[in-house]
Design an enzyme around this catalytic site. Sequence first.
Site, PDB file in Angstrom:
ATOM      1  N   HIS A   1     -39.263  24.987  -8.743  1.00  0.00           N
ATOM      2  CA  HIS A   1     -39.436  24.119  -9.917  1.00  0.00           C
ATOM      3  C   HIS A   1     -38.764  24.715 -11.153  1.00  0.00           C
ATOM      4  CE1 HIS A   1     -42.587  22.224  -7.435  1.00  0.00           C
ATOM      5  NE2 HIS A   1     -42.890  23.472  -7.121  1.00  0.00           N
TER       6      HIS A   1
ATOM      7  N   SER B   1       0.833  -1.211   0.000  1.00  0.00           N
ATOM      8  CA  SER B   1       0.000   0.000   0.000  1.00  0.00           C
ATOM      9  C   SER B   1       0.863   1.256   0.000  1.00  0.00           C
ATOM     10  CB  SER B   1      -0.908   0.007   1.220  1.00  0.00           C
ATOM     11  OG  SER B   1      -0.139  -0.093   2.402  1.00  0.00           O
TER      12      SER B   1
ATOM     13  N   SER C   1     -13.066  26.298 -26.194  1.00  0.00           N
ATOM     14  CA  SER C   1     -13.318  25.014 -26.836  1.00  0.00           C
ATOM     15  C   SER C   1     -12.224  24.765 -27.866  1.00  0.00           C
ATOM     16  CB  SER C   1     -14.683  25.047 -27.523  1.00  0.00           C
ATOM     17  OG  SER C   1     -14.726  24.085 -28.568  1.00  0.00           O
TER      18      SER C   1
ATOM     19  N   GLN D   1      -7.111  -1.687   5.039  1.00  0.00           N
ATOM     20  CA  GLN D   1      -6.105  -0.960   4.265  1.00  0.00           C
ATOM     21  C   GLN D   1      -6.763  -0.149   3.144  1.00  0.00           C
ATOM     22  OE1 GLN D   1      -2.082  -2.537   3.646  1.00  0.00           O
ATOM     23  NE2 GLN D   1      -2.663  -2.811   1.513  1.00  0.00           N
TER      24      GLN D   1
ATOM     25  N   LYS E   1     -16.579  29.822 -27.758  1.00  0.00           N
ATOM     26  CA  LYS E   1     -17.032  29.276 -26.483  1.00  0.00           C
ATOM     27  C   LYS E   1     -16.318  29.863 -25.279  1.00  0.00           C
ATOM     28  CE  LYS E   1     -19.748  26.580 -25.807  1.00  0.00           C
ATOM     29  NZ  LYS E   1     -19.820  25.135 -25.933  1.00  0.00           N
TER      30      LYS E   1
ATOM     31  N   GLU F   1     -18.284  23.002 -13.471  1.00  0.00           N
ATOM     32  CA  GLU F   1     -18.698  21.648 -13.859  1.00  0.00           C
ATOM     33  C   GLU F   1     -17.861  20.599 -13.139  1.00  0.00           C
ATOM     34  OE1 GLU F   1     -20.332  22.402 -18.361  1.00  0.00           O
ATOM     35  OE2 GLU F   1     -18.202  22.453 -18.015  1.00  0.00           O
TER      36      GLU F   1
ATOM     37  N   ASN G   1     -16.608  28.382 -21.540  1.00  0.00           N
ATOM     38  CA  ASN G   1     -17.283  27.320 -20.796  1.00  0.00           C
ATOM     39  C   ASN G   1     -16.999  27.386 -19.296  1.00  0.00           C
ATOM     40  OD1 ASN G   1     -18.364  26.200 -23.159  1.00  0.00           O
ATOM     41  ND2 ASN G   1     -16.523  24.981 -23.526  1.00  0.00           N
TER      42      ASN G   1
ATOM     43  N   ASN H   1      -1.371  -2.106  13.578  1.00  0.00           N
ATOM     44  CA  ASN H   1      -2.812  -1.868  13.684  1.00  0.00           C
ATOM     45  C   ASN H   1      -3.126  -0.615  14.502  1.00  0.00           C
ATOM     46  OD1 ASN H   1      -2.772  -4.257  12.351  1.00  0.00           O
ATOM     47  ND2 ASN H   1      -3.727  -5.487  13.973  1.00  0.00           N
TER      48      ASN H   1
HETATM   49  N1  ARG Z   1      -0.928  -1.152   5.746  1.00  0.00           N
HETATM   50  C1  ARG Z   1      -1.789  -1.641   6.779  1.00  0.00           C
HETATM   51  C2  ARG Z   1      -3.113  -0.884   6.736  1.00  0.00           C
HETATM   52  O1  ARG Z   1      -3.169   0.126   6.182  1.00  0.00           O
HETATM   53  C3  ARG Z   1      -1.162  -1.480   8.098  1.00  0.00           C
HETATM   54  C4  ARG Z   1      -1.651  -2.451   9.093  1.00  0.00           C
HETATM   55  C5  ARG Z   1      -1.230  -3.815   8.718  1.00  0.00           C
HETATM   56  N2  ARG Z   1      -1.485  -4.714   9.770  1.00  0.00           N
HETATM   57  C6  ARG Z   1      -1.460  -6.018   9.566  1.00  0.00           C
HETATM   58  N3  ARG Z   1      -1.656  -6.788  10.584  1.00  0.00           N
HETATM   59  N4  ARG Z   1      -1.242  -6.546   8.389  1.00  0.00           N
HETATM   60  O2  ARG Z   1      -4.076  -1.313   7.275  1.00  0.00           O
END
Ligand code: ARG
Length: 467
Positions: free
Chosen positions: A158, A25, A279, A324, A285, A292, A287, A112
């Site tokens: 409306h 990640s 445009s 995650q 144009k 938007e 815009n 965690n």
């Molecule tokens: N990258 C993990 C997350 O965002 C960190 C926690 C991972 N913990 C684990 N026991 N794999 O949640």
Amino acid sequence: MSATPLWKGRLSGALDADFAAINASIDVDRRLWPQDVRTNRAYLKALMRAGLVTAAEGAAIERALDAVARDLAAGAVAFKGELEDIHMQIESELAARAGECAGKIHTGRSRNDQVATDLRLFAKEQAGRVIAELIALARALVARAAETRDVIMPAYTHLQRAQPVLLAHWFLAYAEMCLRDIARFAFARQQADALPLGLGACTGAPFAIDREFLARELGFARLCRNSLDGVSDRDFIVDYLAAAAGLFTHLSRLAEDLILWSSAEFAFVELAEPLSTGSSMMPQKRNPDSLELARGKAGRVFGNLMAMLTVLKGLPLAYNRDLQEDKAPLFDSTDAALGVLPVVRKVVATLAVRKERCAAALDGGWIEATAVADYLTRKGVPFRDAHKTVGAIVRDLAAAGRTFADLAPEEWRAYAPQLDAGVARAIAMEAIIAARDGIGGTAPSAVAREIERLGAELAALEAQEDK
Ligand code: ARG
């Protein structure tokens, strides 16, 4: 896959390459590095206070943390996919610089409680930034209201012309929405303001980690008081994403009003050039892409809320790797809000108002009809009868292609004896507007009061946020 993952434990061999790709990640959570450095600093102090890290070890790890933070800020750290996430990246950087003792920083800690802490720090900070942007937008809206108090235009229901209203009143309607958005982000920030650090993986730390101390160090108002809940609770992200979704409903409505009004058919307003696009094909144009995009990004922001709710649904206690997936929605809605808010503020601040076009739209639609009925009502006619009488007048006028202004005194009186000489004065646009002078009405006096009240409220919010 060369490096040995820090979590290796009982596992042997390398990860499957395809799995490793979704397991990592780091590309998303690398932006949590400032929060992770702060969390590490505070945790190191707590370990030293608990006697789990000596003063010499602590000094070495702290020096390493300083160096890592410097390198991270300078973009000089090469993020490695095999290190999975920002927590392991930083831990391995510490080990490379402080040596073996760096491994002590994870005593009693889990990724965690660590990631939950980083996320709460992030949500609190970003909610504050969004609130600051909302205050600025509300101020721009109030400022435009103050200078457009003489512009009268149709109010629509409306999308049909309904009654005359001050443009200033329209600006203030969106300032009211800003105040509600501020309250929602403040609530999300308050929900995030509880510390999970020190809860370990799921059942609490078996060491004398002073969590009250950690909360003070990291600026948390309170502690998460159940380890199973604390490591897996992402409700504060739901609240934050819900606040963002609410904000984007408001931004999309404002955008829609102004997009419509900037069309040639309305031409009430014109967007400043730097906030408009041309445009690639049609040279004429101009815009309103800025608005938007404000309207369009609502789609993603709503989706982010749904994504988070869906990740949490049915998740067994406590931490599961599903969590995650909390970061991309949180980051995306943050970027959308912080990206769009200044743009909308600039659109509002620089919008050119075509007063004569607004006035022209009051003609020919019998927009005074309610005021005629009100006039009769003031003369003692029950409103339902008045409504019927004025309905008949409008029917006749429409058939003849005439307006109220075309009616001669005797024609008025033919519909009802109470429709005397005073009616013409009572249904002048200025008179119709001035009559609505109660709290919440569009009369200039009422609008002036609200401009003052909003100014004071925003100043108080600003002072509170600066603290
Ligand atoms: N990258 C993990 C997350 O965002 C960190 C926690 C991972 N913990 C684990 N026991 N794999 O949640």
